[in-house]
Design an enzyme around this catalytic site. Structure first.
Site, PDB file in Angstrom:
ATOM      1  N   HIS A   1      -3.195   3.959  -0.254  1.00  0.00           N
ATOM      2  CA  HIS A   1      -3.817   4.753   0.807  1.00  0.00           C
ATOM      3  C   HIS A   1      -4.921   5.633   0.203  1.00  0.00           C
ATOM      4  O   HIS A   1      -6.013   5.747   0.780  1.00  0.00           O
ATOM      5  CB  HIS A   1      -2.788   5.638   1.505  1.00  0.00           C
TER       6      HIS A   1
ATOM      7  N   HIS B   1       4.449   9.719  -1.134  1.00  0.00           N
ATOM      8  CA  HIS B   1       3.863   9.641  -2.470  1.00  0.00           C
ATOM      9  C   HIS B   1       3.984  10.972  -3.184  1.00  0.00           C
ATOM     10  O   HIS B   1       3.959  12.038  -2.549  1.00  0.00           O
ATOM     11  CB  HIS B   1       2.372   9.269  -2.401  1.00  0.00           C
TER      12      HIS B   1
END
Length: 405
Positions: free
Chosen positions: A159, A206
């Protein structure tokens, strides 16, 4: 590991980021009383057993409710929650499925092809490294606000990589092609990147180190990749035998994808990006060799033409009609390709579809990769060639569609 890297990787830092943006962790020392997870704020790591003993109602990144009624966290600031939910979608399949066709049908296919090639290359490298490095996503005491992609490894954050690759490649490839304010474009790209990156930590998907690694990696890749893609696109579109080259490379990239050690969706997602790119390049090649690309009357840079009411209506018509056709072609191509490969392998398609996702289930892996290669290749081809040709026949095509390559 170096202490700084250990700190950036720590789940406690993720919790601090979440709490900064209004996520309140809960525990229940007494009925109805909610307080913050102060231990995580102070950087104290506890085992799951210790936390449970002290009454913490944590998600532990597995999506389960520890108390059966309440979630392990409470959203106290819905502005950040909505912003980051939207932000993370800018790096997901739904965004790609709408942004890429919209760009091709309404803005500039030459820039679009280059951006898609950069996106595909960046995604391939990032996804491959995830399955090579095999670092897990943040775990206890982090609560994940999103379950999607939870089976994938975390390092590096793709991402974060895409948050740089798409907006900044658009800026670079349009800088000398169109007349617009670069500071405004740069500000939009920076905000775009910041929202996506922060959203991944906020959602608990994350660590901060995953994000930083993704950003460093994508910048390192884009420095040589931008000029290479610019040249490679021209070669692919104009060379006589390039479709064979494109298909062969695409198949080889999917077949020799790195071993992940366990089943993850990354290989299938990578096959999707590679196939879309291949379909788009083959569509552009066909346009060129049919003589449908025309040189513009004037050389760049071009003035940006803002749509009139009638142009805006045609834009909406192209977009809605085109996306409906994309959805239909995806369903049709997936159905026939899945059934065909199952027939070749001598397997029942319904039984295989419901079978377990494991590395040992070779037949299912072959079928999944094959149908994605065909289906998303068709979508890419339709986006670049078939649907714009249909728009032209219906007299609703973009006025400057057939321009330079």
């Amino acid at each position: 590991m170096h202490p700084l890297l250990e700190y950036l990787k720590s789940p406690e830092l993720v919790v601090k980021v979440q709490e900064y943006f209004g996520i309140e962790y809960r525990h229940h020392n007494s009925p109805g009383k909610n307080t913050k997870l102060t231990n995580a704020q102070n950087g104290i790591t506890k085992t799951k057993a210790e936390a449970t003993t002290n009454g913490f109602a944590m998600n532990h990144a597995d999506g389960k409710k520890m108390d059966g009624n309440d979630k392990p966290y409470r959203v106290t600031n819905y502005f950040w929650y909505v912003l980051f939910i939207i932000g993370t979608e800018l790096g997901d399949e739904l965004f790609y499925a709408t942004f890429i066709p919209f760009w091709f049908w309404n803005i500039d296919s030459a820039v679009g092809r280059r951006v898609v090639m950069v996106w595909s290359a960046i995604m391939y490298v990032g996804q491959s490294l995830k399955d090579i490095i095999r670092w897990p996503r943040p775990t206890y005491p982090v609560a994940r606000l999103q379950k999607k992609w939870g089976l994938e490894y975390g390092m590096p954050s793709t991402h974060a990589m895409v948050s740089v690759a798409i907006p900044f490649s658009v800026l670079i490839y349009t800088y000398e092609r169109y007349i617009y304010s670069m500071p405004v474009g740069l500000a939009i790209a920076i905000v775009w990147c910041a929202v996506i990156c922060t959203s991944r930590v906020y959602l608990g998907m994350h660590s901060v180190l995953d994000i930083i690694a993704g950003l460093i990696l994508v910048v390192s890749l884009m420095i040589p990749l931008i000029p290479i893609v610019d040249r490679l696109d021209l070669i692919i579109v104009t060379s006589r035998w390039s479709p064979i080259f494109v298909l062969s490379i695409s198949i080889l990239l999917i077949v020799f994808y790195p071993d992940s050690g366990k089943w993850t969706p990354t290989r299938g997602d990578t096959a999707l990006t590679v196939s879309v790119c291949a379909g788009i390049e083959i569509g552009a090649w066909l346009h060129y060799h049919l003589g449908e690309f025309q040189q513009p009357i004037q050389p760049p840079p071009y003035e940006i033409i803002w749509p009139s009411y009638s142009m805006f209506g045609l834009l909406l018509l192209r977009t809605v009609l085109g996306l409906c056709c994309i959805v239909a072609s995806r369903a049709f191509a997936k159905s026939i390709s899945y059934a065909f490969v199952c027939f070749i392998l001598g397997r029942d398609k319904n039984e295989l579809r419901q079978s377990e996702d494991t590395l040992e289930n070779k037949n299912k892996i072959i079928v999944e990769l094959s149908y994605k290669l065909f289906t998303y290749g068709v979508i890419g081809f339709n986006t670049q060639y078939l649907l714009p040709s249909v728009f032209k026949l219906l007299n609703i095509g973009r006025p400057d569609f057939y321009t330079e390559i």
